[in-house]
Structure formats: C-alpha cells, structure tokens
Design a protein around this motif. Sequence first.
Motif, short mmCIF file in Angstrom:
data_model
loop_
_atom_site.label_atom_id
_atom_site.label_comp_id
_atom_site.label_asym_id
_atom_site.label_seq_id
_atom_site.Cartn_x
_atom_site.Cartn_y
_atom_site.Cartn_z
N GLY A 1 20.32 -24.47 8.51
CA GLY A 1 19.87 -25.46 7.41
C GLY A 1 20.45 -24.75 6.24
O GLY A 1 20.23 -23.40 5.84
N HIS A 2 20.72 -25.50 5.18
CA HIS A 2 21.35 -25.00 3.95
C HIS A 2 20.84 -26.04 2.83
O HIS A 2 20.79 -27.36 2.85
CB HIS A 2 22.90 -25.02 3.84
CG HIS A 2 23.12 -24.24 2.55
ND1 HIS A 2 23.46 -25.00 1.45
CD2 HIS A 2 23.60 -23.19 2.27
CE1 HIS A 2 23.97 -24.01 0.84
NE2 HIS A 2 24.07 -22.91 1.14
N CYS B 1 19.58 -20.57 2.70
CA CYS B 1 20.10 -20.66 4.02
C CYS B 1 19.32 -20.17 5.25
O CYS B 1 18.95 -19.02 5.02
CB CYS B 1 21.34 -20.14 3.93
SG CYS B 1 22.43 -20.66 5.45
N LEU C 1 22.97 -33.79 13.45
CA LEU C 1 23.29 -33.51 12.07
C LEU C 1 22.83 -34.35 11.07
O LEU C 1 22.76 -35.52 11.09
CB LEU C 1 25.08 -33.35 12.09
CG LEU C 1 25.72 -33.24 10.82
CD1 LEU C 1 25.36 -31.90 10.06
CD2 LEU C 1 27.01 -33.47 10.71
N CYS C 2 22.30 -33.72 9.97
CA CYS C 2 22.05 -34.39 8.87
C CYS C 2 22.50 -33.59 7.34
O CYS C 2 22.40 -32.69 7.12
CB CYS C 2 20.30 -34.39 8.74
SG CYS C 2 19.63 -35.39 9.94
N ASN C 3 22.79 -34.63 6.73
CA ASN C 3 23.13 -34.42 5.29
C ASN C 3 22.63 -35.35 4.33
O ASN C 3 22.29 -36.51 4.59
CB ASN C 3 24.84 -34.45 5.03
CG ASN C 3 25.50 -33.42 5.72
OD1 ASN C 3 25.43 -32.34 5.64
ND2 ASN C 3 26.36 -33.82 6.95
N ARG D 1 21.35 -30.58 -2.70
CA ARG D 1 22.01 -31.02 -1.50
C ARG D 1 21.39 -30.35 -0.53
O ARG D 1 21.10 -29.07 -0.49
CB ARG D 1 23.40 -30.82 -1.53
CG ARG D 1 24.13 -31.51 -2.72
CD ARG D 1 25.62 -31.68 -2.70
NE ARG D 1 26.15 -32.39 -3.77
CZ ARG D 1 26.11 -33.77 -3.72
NH1 ARG D 1 25.91 -34.30 -2.69
NH2 ARG D 1 26.71 -34.51 -4.65
N SER E 1 21.66 -29.69 4.05
CA SER E 1 22.44 -30.01 5.46
C SER E 1 21.59 -29.31 6.35
O SER E 1 21.02 -28.16 6.27
CB SER E 1 23.74 -29.22 5.03
OG SER E 1 24.65 -29.27 6.22
N CYS F 1 22.02 -39.15 8.90
CA CYS F 1 21.94 -38.24 10.02
C CYS F 1 22.58 -38.68 11.37
O CYS F 1 22.74 -40.14 11.64
CB CYS F 1 20.39 -38.08 10.50
SG CYS F 1 19.24 -37.34 9.35
N ASN G 1 21.72 -28.77 10.74
CA ASN G 1 22.38 -29.09 11.92
C ASN G 1 21.88 -28.18 13.07
O ASN G 1 21.56 -26.96 12.90
CB ASN G 1 23.89 -28.47 11.69
CG ASN G 1 25.06 -28.79 12.94
OD1 ASN G 1 24.51 -29.35 13.85
ND2 ASN G 1 26.18 -28.32 12.61
#
Length: 330
Positions: free
Chosen positions: A223-224, A233, A190-192, A205, A207, A178, A209
């Motif tokens: 968000g995804h 999503c 942002l976080c992945n 996965r 994601s 993040c 933002n």
Amino acid sequence: MKRGLASFQVDEKALFVDISNIMSHGHSSLSGTFTHNISFLKNAGLPLDVIVSAMCDHDTRNHTITVVLQSGSERITTVFGSHRLSTEHPKSEISVSLKHNISKIKEHGIPFIVEAAGYYENFTRKIAAGITATVEMKQLKVEIEKKATGSAVEISLSLHHDVEELIYIVPRALEVSCSGESANEQLSGLCNGAITLHHFETPARVSLNGSVFTSDFTVIFFGHVSFLNLFACLQLHATTSIQPHLSIDFQHSLPLLQSLGIAGENQVKVSAVKSDKYEGMFGIVLGPCSLKADGEVGLASNETDTEWVFTFRNKCVSLEVSWIVFCMAL
C-alpha cells in the motif's frame, strides 16, 4: 372531462377545492383551484388561493408527471420522469426537479432549484449506475461501474462535487479503480485512486495491491499513499507454509506520525524453521534502533537432554542506556 368539488369547514377555518380531469390516450391532465384561510398552511408557504395543474404523459419508453402550483407571481413546479433510453442494451433513467420562487419556502431550507437524475444500465458483462444532483448552482455527481470477464472483475467509482456544506465531510473529488481475479488457487486485487480534499488542488494518490495464495495461505500486500512531498508506504508478506514467515515494512514522511514518535523507517520480521531442530528469528527496526533475537531448540548429543541456544543483538543507544541503568539498579 370530469369535475369534482369539495369543501371543508371547521369553525372559521375553511378549505375549498375545485378539480377537473381530462384523459386521453397517453395523456391525462388535472387542473383546479385550492382556496383556504388556514394560518398553519399559510405559514408553511401555501398561499390562500392556489391554481393547481398536473399532467401525465406516457408511452412505451417514457413517463412524465408535472405538477404546478401557482398563486399570482409565485409558482412551484415539480417534474418526475422515467425514461428507457435503449431496448438493445437496457438503460433506464429517472429524473426529478423542483423549482419555485417563493421566499417563505426558501426560509424553511428548500432551495429555489433542486434537480436530480439517475441512470442504470445492464449489459451482459457490465453494470453501470450514476446520479447527478444539482442544488441551485452546486452539483454532486457519482458514478459506479462494474465489469466482469471470466474470473476477473473491475470496479470503478467516481465522485465530484462543489457543495460547500459537504466540503469538510466528503472529498471534493474521488476517482477509484479496482480490479481482482481468482485463478489457480490465487486471489489477487489492485486498487488505484486519487482523492482531492477541501481547498486543495493537488490530489492525494492511493495504491493498494495484494494477493492471497490459498495452497499455503500466503498473503502479500503493498500500500502506498502520497500527497505533494509526503508519503506513507506499507508492505506485508506472510506465509504459513513449512517455514512460517512474517515481514512488515512501514516507511513514511508524515509530520503527524513523526510527532507521535513513529520513525520514518520501521521493520518487523518473524520466521520459524522446523528440521532436526526448532529455529526461530525475531527482528525489529524502529528508525535508528534495531533488535534481533535468534533461538533454536533441539536434542543434545546424548539425545536425552534438550539443548537451548539463544542470541540477542541490540543496536539502540536509548535501550543500551536503559539496560545499564537496569543492571545498576539490580
């Protein structure tokens, strides 16, 4: 060398201790014997005759304490350690281990081998910490790191384990990174990440933002989540400026949500405008159904009466049928 003797006796229960101590610069040791005939201690796994030895070594950077209990071929070894690995960039490590070969202790739930080591390092703009725990042949490892540069911050988290007792509670693998920044009346992040659940080789996965603008309190979020051929999503945009607005979009291909009646594509929009009239709009899309309502309020041409205008549009078969039934019932 110093030596001490102690004995305790209550009725037929007795306990005898014989200890000697040796000390020198940077090193000290303690050894002795422990003898008893107490059934409670024996049932807990402590043999009737035990040889005890303990050692402590230390210098400016390292401290180690070792304790050994032995009776015949049975043995328990415990080691505690503290180490400072660097002076220029402070990094410290703490370790502990327990090893034994006593079946009775194993029956009480204490594994033959338990080891753990943790570290902590603190730089000018970076902090990192981690821990690794090993239970016989199973291992759990967690690491976290934080970096800061000006108004920006980065945080990363890593977790891996193969402990069967945790497999349904804690993800088998977790990798998250993040970052965030605060500048010019704006907050953004942002976080992945990737999450591997039990018995799956392919990770899910994630994601995320988002941004917040403090000047007019505008929020933007995305968000995804995806796993194999499944996904979800979510998008959100909201503002409380002169023209307030809210927009939410949600799309997915998850069978569980579909079984609950949640369509694959959904949308909600709300907006308002203030000028010489008050205008508003509300729209919603749920799969094949869509509803839209528009309205405005203002003064009539004579500037004394209030004029209302409202329109409603419906593109939903099920609702149209329900409306017909409702009208017929009236």
